[in-house]
Enzyme design. Sequence first.
Site, PDB file in Angstrom:
ATOM      1  N   ALA A  29       0.871  -1.190   0.000  1.00 57.96           N
ATOM      2  CA  ALA A  29       0.000   0.000   0.000  1.00 57.96           C
ATOM      3  C   ALA A  29       0.907   1.238   0.000  1.00 57.96           C
ATOM      4  O   ALA A  29       0.804   2.118   0.862  1.00 57.96           O
ATOM      5  CB  ALA A  29      -0.977   0.011   1.178  1.00 57.96           C
ATOM      6  N   LEU A  30       1.804   1.242  -0.966  1.00 54.85           N
ATOM      7  CA  LEU A  30       2.901   2.210  -0.989  1.00 54.85           C
ATOM      8  C   LEU A  30       2.411   3.649  -1.130  1.00 54.85           C
ATOM      9  O   LEU A  30       1.471   3.930  -1.875  1.00 54.85           O
ATOM     10  CB  LEU A  30       3.872   1.883  -2.124  1.00 54.85           C
ATOM     11  CG  LEU A  30       4.507   0.492  -2.060  1.00 54.85           C
ATOM     12  CD1 LEU A  30       5.471   0.292  -3.228  1.00 54.85           C
ATOM     13  CD2 LEU A  30       5.213   0.246  -0.734  1.00 54.85           C
ATOM     14  N   HIS A  31       3.045   4.532  -0.382  1.00 54.44           N
ATOM     15  CA  HIS A  31       2.731   5.960  -0.445  1.00 54.44           C
ATOM     16  C   HIS A  31       4.037   6.744  -0.570  1.00 54.44           C
ATOM     17  O   HIS A  31       5.125   6.155  -0.672  1.00 54.44           O
ATOM     18  CB  HIS A  31       1.910   6.394   0.782  1.00 54.44           C
ATOM     19  CG  HIS A  31       2.516   5.977   2.097  1.00 54.44           C
ATOM     20  ND1 HIS A  31       3.736   6.434   2.537  1.00 54.44           N
ATOM     21  CD2 HIS A  31       2.076   5.124   3.066  1.00 54.44           C
ATOM     22  CE1 HIS A  31       4.017   5.914   3.714  1.00 54.44           C
ATOM     23  NE2 HIS A  31       3.032   5.098   4.061  1.00 54.44           N
ATOM     24  N   HIS A  34       7.050   5.647   1.586  1.00 53.83           N
ATOM     25  CA  HIS A  34       7.806   4.516   1.046  1.00 53.83           C
ATOM     26  C   HIS A  34       8.656   4.967  -0.150  1.00 53.83           C
ATOM     27  O   HIS A  34       9.811   4.575  -0.292  1.00 53.83           O
ATOM     28  CB  HIS A  34       6.855   3.428   0.558  1.00 53.83           C
ATOM     29  CG  HIS A  34       5.979   2.829   1.628  1.00 53.83           C
ATOM     30  ND1 HIS A  34       4.621   2.973   1.642  1.00 53.83           N
ATOM     31  CD2 HIS A  34       6.283   2.087   2.712  1.00 53.83           C
ATOM     32  CE1 HIS A  34       4.117   2.325   2.678  1.00 53.83           C
ATOM     33  NE2 HIS A  34       5.103   1.785   3.353  1.00 53.83           N
ATOM     34  N   GLN A  58       3.785 -10.138  12.984  1.00 53.47           N
ATOM     35  CA  GLN A  58       3.919  -8.875  13.733  1.00 53.47           C
ATOM     36  C   GLN A  58       2.565  -8.271  14.091  1.00 53.47           C
ATOM     37  O   GLN A  58       2.506  -7.211  14.705  1.00 53.47           O
ATOM     38  CB  GLN A  58       4.803  -7.880  12.977  1.00 53.47           C
ATOM     39  CG  GLN A  58       4.190  -7.295  11.724  1.00 53.47           C
ATOM     40  CD  GLN A  58       5.204  -6.475  10.956  1.00 53.47           C
ATOM     41  OE1 GLN A  58       6.152  -7.010  10.390  1.00 53.47           O
ATOM     42  NE2 GLN A  58       5.031  -5.162  10.935  1.00 53.47           N
ATOM     43  N   LYS A 145      11.996   6.876  10.108  1.00 56.90           N
ATOM     44  CA  LYS A 145      12.037   7.331  11.502  1.00 56.90           C
ATOM     45  C   LYS A 145      10.636   7.354  12.110  1.00 56.90           C
ATOM     46  O   LYS A 145      10.477   7.469  13.313  1.00 56.90           O
ATOM     47  CB  LYS A 145      12.642   8.732  11.580  1.00 56.90           C
ATOM     48  CG  LYS A 145      14.127   8.787  11.326  1.00 56.90           C
ATOM     49  CD  LYS A 145      14.535  10.239  11.483  1.00 56.90           C
ATOM     50  CE  LYS A 145      16.000  10.468  11.398  1.00 56.90           C
ATOM     51  NZ  LYS A 145      16.297  11.922  11.551  1.00 56.90           N
ATOM     52  N   SER A 183       0.056   3.895   5.706  1.00 56.26           N
ATOM     53  CA  SER A 183      -0.889   3.061   4.939  1.00 56.26           C
ATOM     54  C   SER A 183      -2.228   2.999   5.676  1.00 56.26           C
ATOM     55  O   SER A 183      -3.270   2.777   5.065  1.00 56.26           O
ATOM     56  CB  SER A 183      -0.334   1.651   4.758  1.00 56.26           C
ATOM     57  OG  SER A 183       0.925   1.710   4.131  1.00 56.26           O
ATOM     58  N   ARG A 184      -2.187   3.168   6.989  1.00 64.18           N
ATOM     59  CA  ARG A 184      -3.424   3.068   7.790  1.00 64.18           C
ATOM     60  C   ARG A 184      -4.285   4.334   7.711  1.00 64.18           C
ATOM     61  O   ARG A 184      -5.436   4.311   8.173  1.00 64.18           O
ATOM     62  CB  ARG A 184      -3.094   2.752   9.253  1.00 64.18           C
ATOM     63  CG  ARG A 184      -2.555   1.345   9.445  1.00 64.18           C
ATOM     64  CD  ARG A 184      -2.478   0.924  10.901  1.00 64.18           C
ATOM     65  NE  ARG A 184      -2.245  -0.495  11.049  1.00 64.18           N
ATOM     66  CZ  ARG A 184      -1.066  -1.078  11.274  1.00 64.18           C
ATOM     67  NH1 ARG A 184       0.016  -0.329  11.374  1.00 64.18           N
ATOM     68  NH2 ARG A 184      -0.965  -2.383  11.379  1.00 64.18           N
TER      69      ARG A 184
END
Length: 272
Positions: A29-31, A34, A58, A145, A183-184
Amino acid sequence: MKILKSPKEAHEYRKTLNGSVGFVPTMGALHEGHLTLIKRAKSENENVIVSIFVNPTQFLPGEDLDKYPRRLEADFEICKRAGVDAVFTPNAENMYSEDEILIKAPKIKGYILEGFFRPGHFDGVLQVVNKLFNIIKPTRAYFGKKDAQQLYLINQMVKNFFFDIKIVPVDTVREKDGLALSSRNVYLSPEERKRALSISKALKRAAKLSTVTDNIDEIKKEMMNILDVDKLQYIAFVDRNFNYINKIKHGDTIILIAAYIGTTRLIDNIWI
Ligand code: AMP
């Protein structure tokens, strides 16, 4: 651009590469966040590999593993356009076996803050990153970070397990109004998104206040006034090694927030 679907395929592909390899592990769900990691990897390495894997170990029971956004085709397109050489998209079956040897996050720093509210989360993160490092054998690996505690623990793993990999930290990419890309964020309604902004605002205010006071209680009080969240899990002040501090130390402080907006859990931080 190569699509590598199994550890075996990735291993074989890796053997064909010459020169340095920059690696960007993601859950897809690349933004733009990323993409910044990818561009940085591209500028510093002869080859760039991105992994896209929503790592089940995870996620805690009851978390958003099933509804985590998956947009593989769009992600491939983003990677292709960014000049990525290969995308590694394994599935859980070929990444994990039954009754595995398990990596444990450190007892203290793996179980405070994120590790306190998501116990076992970092065990899963370190388990999968360990596998990914062994499969990809990167020269450099790029981490945001934004996930400050994760970045710290990965640096620790590299030290403790003597990985010959340079970990490159990348600044948090934000929307124009300050919201940290995640992504959330797609889970947020327009009303929730407005209130989510209070998190980055509180952090920005804290950074500004820290130039005139080193008093953490004072800063925290001001942050609480700004925050408009449904459930605050923590506001924390730590040094770069994730030791709690009781006074701001410029150049060695991270202020972190974790909070729910509706049912969406968001984290953000600022390095001062
Ligand atoms: P994720 O796909 O959320 O697991 O994130 C993959 C990598 O991208 C991690 O190293 C994250 O810290 C990093 N990342 C996520 N969001 C951002 C952002 N807004 N800015 C910079 N890096 C990010």
